[in-house]
Design a protein around this motif. Structure first.
Motif, PDB file in Angstrom:
ATOM      1  N   ILE A  57       0.821  -1.220   0.000  1.00 23.10           N
ATOM      2  CA  ILE A  57       0.000   0.000   0.000  1.00 23.10           C
ATOM      3  C   ILE A  57       0.854   1.269   0.000  1.00 23.10           C
ATOM      4  O   ILE A  57       0.611   2.203  -0.782  1.00 23.10           O
ATOM      5  CB  ILE A  57      -0.935   0.014   1.228  1.00 23.10           C
ATOM      6  N   ILE A  58       1.848   1.348   0.886  1.00 24.24           N
ATOM      7  CA  ILE A  58       2.585   2.601   1.044  1.00 24.24           C
ATOM      8  C   ILE A  58       3.394   2.962  -0.210  1.00 24.24           C
ATOM      9  O   ILE A  58       3.340   4.109  -0.671  1.00 24.24           O
ATOM     10  CB  ILE A  58       3.469   2.578   2.310  1.00 24.24           C
ATOM     11  N   PRO A  59       4.154   2.034  -0.799  1.00 26.32           N
ATOM     12  CA  PRO A  59       4.827   2.393  -2.056  1.00 26.32           C
ATOM     13  C   PRO A  59       3.849   2.821  -3.148  1.00 26.32           C
ATOM     14  O   PRO A  59       4.164   3.693  -3.970  1.00 26.32           O
ATOM     15  CB  PRO A  59       5.559   1.102  -2.434  1.00 26.32           C
ATOM     16  N   GLY A  82      -0.178  15.697   2.470  1.00 24.80           N
ATOM     17  CA  GLY A  82       1.213  15.704   2.039  1.00 24.80           C
ATOM     18  C   GLY A  82       1.495  14.505   1.159  1.00 24.80           C
ATOM     19  O   GLY A  82       0.578  13.864   0.639  1.00 24.80           O
ATOM     20  N   GLU A  83       2.756  14.183   0.997  1.00 22.87           N
ATOM     21  CA  GLU A  83       3.162  13.049   0.172  1.00 22.87           C
ATOM     22  C   GLU A  83       3.766  11.949   1.040  1.00 22.87           C
ATOM     23  O   GLU A  83       4.493  12.231   1.987  1.00 22.87           O
ATOM     24  CB  GLU A  83       4.175  13.489  -0.892  1.00 22.87           C
ATOM     25  N   TYR A  84       3.452  10.704   0.704  1.00 29.93           N
ATOM     26  CA  TYR A  84       4.063   9.568   1.376  1.00 29.93           C
ATOM     27  C   TYR A  84       5.488   9.393   0.856  1.00 29.93           C
ATOM     28  O   TYR A  84       5.786   9.684  -0.301  1.00 29.93           O
ATOM     29  CB  TYR A  84       3.266   8.291   1.105  1.00 29.93           C
ATOM     30  N   GLY A  85       6.363   8.894   1.745  1.00 29.58           N
ATOM     31  CA  GLY A  85       7.742   8.640   1.347  1.00 29.58           C
ATOM     32  C   GLY A  85       8.538   8.151   2.533  1.00 29.58           C
ATOM     33  O   GLY A  85       8.036   8.052   3.655  1.00 29.58           O
ATOM     34  N   ASN A  86       9.813   7.831   2.282  1.00 25.86           N
ATOM     35  CA  ASN A  86      10.734   7.412   3.339  1.00 25.86           C
ATOM     36  C   ASN A  86      10.127   6.259   4.144  1.00 25.86           C
ATOM     37  O   ASN A  86      10.072   6.296   5.369  1.00 25.86           O
ATOM     38  CB  ASN A  86      11.062   8.610   4.250  1.00 25.86           C
ATOM     39  N   HIS A  88       9.903   2.669   5.835  1.00 25.18           N
ATOM     40  CA  HIS A  88      10.781   1.692   6.460  1.00 25.18           C
ATOM     41  C   HIS A  88       9.939   0.474   6.835  1.00 25.18           C
ATOM     42  O   HIS A  88       9.172   0.518   7.797  1.00 25.18           O
ATOM     43  CB  HIS A  88      11.428   2.278   7.715  1.00 25.18           C
ATOM     44  N   PRO A  89      10.043  -0.625   6.081  1.00 28.61           N
ATOM     45  CA  PRO A  89       9.233  -1.816   6.377  1.00 28.61           C
ATOM     46  C   PRO A  89       9.732  -2.531   7.620  1.00 28.61           C
ATOM     47  O   PRO A  89      10.868  -2.326   8.072  1.00 28.61           O
ATOM     48  CB  PRO A  89       9.420  -2.685   5.131  1.00 28.61           C
ATOM     49  N   GLY A  90       8.873  -3.355   8.182  1.00 25.27           N
ATOM     50  CA  GLY A  90       9.247  -4.166   9.331  1.00 25.27           C
ATOM     51  C   GLY A  90       8.176  -5.209   9.581  1.00 25.27           C
ATOM     52  O   GLY A  90       6.992  -4.960   9.340  1.00 25.27           O
ATOM     53  N   GLN A  91       8.584  -6.379  10.062  1.00 19.26           N
ATOM     54  CA  GLN A  91       7.627  -7.464  10.260  1.00 19.26           C
ATOM     55  C   GLN A  91       6.567  -7.098  11.297  1.00 19.26           C
ATOM     56  O   GLN A  91       5.386  -7.375  11.114  1.00 19.26           O
ATOM     57  CB  GLN A  91       8.360  -8.733  10.691  1.00 19.26           C
ATOM     58  N   HIS A  92       6.990  -6.488  12.392  1.00 13.24           N
ATOM     59  CA  HIS A  92       6.054  -6.159  13.470  1.00 13.24           C
ATOM     60  C   HIS A  92       5.656  -4.683  13.482  1.00 13.24           C
ATOM     61  O   HIS A  92       4.558  -4.339  13.929  1.00 13.24           O
ATOM     62  CB  HIS A  92       6.667  -6.540  14.816  1.00 13.24           C
ATOM     63  N   ALA A  93       6.548  -3.815  13.032  1.00 14.24           N
ATOM     64  CA  ALA A  93       6.266  -2.380  12.999  1.00 14.24           C
ATOM     65  C   ALA A  93       6.984  -1.766  11.806  1.00 14.24           C
ATOM     66  O   ALA A  93       8.124  -2.129  11.494  1.00 14.24           O
ATOM     67  CB  ALA A  93       6.716  -1.708  14.289  1.00 14.24           C
ATOM     68  N   ALA A  94       6.302  -0.862  11.124  1.00 13.43           N
ATOM     69  CA  ALA A  94       6.862  -0.162   9.972  1.00 13.43           C
ATOM     70  C   ALA A  94       6.660   1.329  10.183  1.00 13.43           C
ATOM     71  O   ALA A  94       5.965   1.760  11.105  1.00 13.43           O
ATOM     72  CB  ALA A  94       6.193  -0.641   8.682  1.00 13.43           C
ATOM     73  N   MET A  95       7.259   2.123   9.307  1.00 14.61           N
ATOM     74  CA  MET A  95       7.183   3.565   9.479  1.00 14.61           C
ATOM     75  C   MET A  95       7.258   4.254   8.129  1.00 14.61           C
ATOM     76  O   MET A  95       7.977   3.807   7.232  1.00 14.61           O
ATOM     77  CB  MET A  95       8.337   4.040  10.375  1.00 14.61           C
ATOM     78  N   THR A  96       6.489   5.329   7.972  1.00 14.75           N
ATOM     79  CA  THR A  96       6.696   6.236   6.851  1.00 14.75           C
ATOM     80  C   THR A  96       6.871   7.622   7.444  1.00 14.75           C
ATOM     81  O   THR A  96       6.131   8.027   8.343  1.00 14.75           O
ATOM     82  CB  THR A  96       5.546   6.184   5.823  1.00 14.75           C
TER      83      THR A  96
END
Length: 350
Positions: A57-59, A82-86, A88-96
């Motif tokens: 979804i995020i990409p 704003g725009e999505y970017g940056n 950082h995927p993660g199995q338990h927690a991710a971040m944009t």
């Protein structure tokens, strides 16, 4: 007591046609279904079932340019443009993390998702909508006039699932965890609290002592916490606006936490709702559902982290607000003075 039968997709679509101005969450409530079921009834009629994982979804959202990110918990809605970017995927927690859109994502709760096109009085509206296993909204991405609408069709095609049958099965909703205290562990809580070096350590401390956040606040006492009058939620927003300081406002559910970093300029009350209506940031908070408000201080390596935190009647966290402490934009000293001036809860007569 017999369960109310789930209406058919045809019945759901007919209801939506008769009530075009009703918000999706409210329409689902009136029908006695989850919001994901309301959207899934429209598959083939403006909705497409898509991959739900944030790694997909995020990409995809990054390709859409300027959009509006929406995260909700109960009667509090947090909207950032704003725009999505940056990412950082993660199995338990991710971040944009961009200057405008700052999210903490918990992938296990991104279970159902749809690309939705809806005709409205303002024209065609497009969004990506993500739901948890119970069919409750986790996060929504709404296209705006300035979005890259030319990329929409390819984004939907890339995300589309093979199964495009109408309707959606959901799991029972898990109740909010009630406040959980251990008065016999109060001294241990206070002792360990003084040793914190990062705010993220606090929930691990609560888990170790078999408490939760609100349960710990209720027994910690000063100088760790101070219970505020419930009106402090609104008073805090007014004080932040009047002081012209920058804050971090966190609103989150089980699957997504959305953060505003910056000032608050415009407040527009409407009925029981207080509304922040700033360019790039809107917050809609129903004040009469705020049951408890706490001023909290936790030690960190960068100095004390002071927050104002609001909870609903079931003990669910509504929002957290901290002073922004970015280099060159340190609002924390002014924020500390602001919080100290907020009204305490009046003592209840014996």
């Amino acid at each position: 007591m017999t369960e109310r039968p789930t209406p058919s997709p045809d019945t759901i679509r007919a209801f939506l046609a008769e009530t075009p101005k009703l918000r999706a969450r409210d329409a689902a409530g009136k029908l006695g279904i989850a919001e994901a079921q309301l959207v899934a009834a429209q598959i083939g009629h403006g909705a497409t079932r898509i991959a739900a994982h944030p790694d997909r979804i995020i990409p995809a959202a990054e390709q859409l340019g300027e959009v509006m990110a929406l995260t909700r918990v109960g009667d509090c809605v947090h909207e950032k443009t704003g725009e999505y970017g940056n990412y950082h995927p993660g199995q338990h927690a991710a971040m944009t993390l961009t200057e405008q859109i700052d999210l903490r994502i918990f992938p296990s709760h991104w279970v159902h998702a749809y690309a939705v096109e809806t005709e409205s009085e303002q024209g065609l509206r497009r969004s990506l909508q993500i739901f948890d296993a119970a069919g409750d909204a986790v996060h929504k991405i709404h296209l705006r006039e300035a979005s890259r609408h030319a990329a929409w069709a390819q984004v939907v095609a890339d995300l589309a699932e093979a199964d495009q049958s109408e309707g959606q099965t959901v799991e029972p909703r898990k109740p909010t965890e009630a406040p959980k205290s251990r008065p016999d562990k109060a001294d241990a809580l206070r002792d360990e609290w003084t040793k914190l070096t990062d705010t993220h350590q606090f929930l691990r401390l609560c888990s170790k002592l078999r408490m939760n956040r609100l349960g710990a606040y209720r027994i910690a006492g000063e100088p760790f916490v101070r219970q505020l009058d419930p009106t402090a939620a609104d008073a805090m927003l007014h004080a932040v606006r009047d002081a012209g300081i920058e804050v971090m406002i966190f609103v989150g559910n089980r699957g997504c936490i959305q953060i505003h970093n910056g000032p608050v300029h415009t407040l527009r009350p409407m009925g029981p709702w207080q509304n922040v209506m700033d360019p790039g940031f809107n917050l809609h908070l129903r004040l009469d559902t705020v049951a408890e408000v706490w001023a909290v201080e936790k030690p960190t390596q960068r100095g004390p982290a002071i927050s104002v935190e609001a909870f609903d009647a079931e003990g669910g966290l509504i929002f957290q607000t901290f002073g922004l402490g970015k280099e060159g934009r340190d609002s924390r000293p002014a924020w500390g003075k602001l919080v100290a001036a907020l009204p305490s809860l009046a003592a209840v007569p014996a």
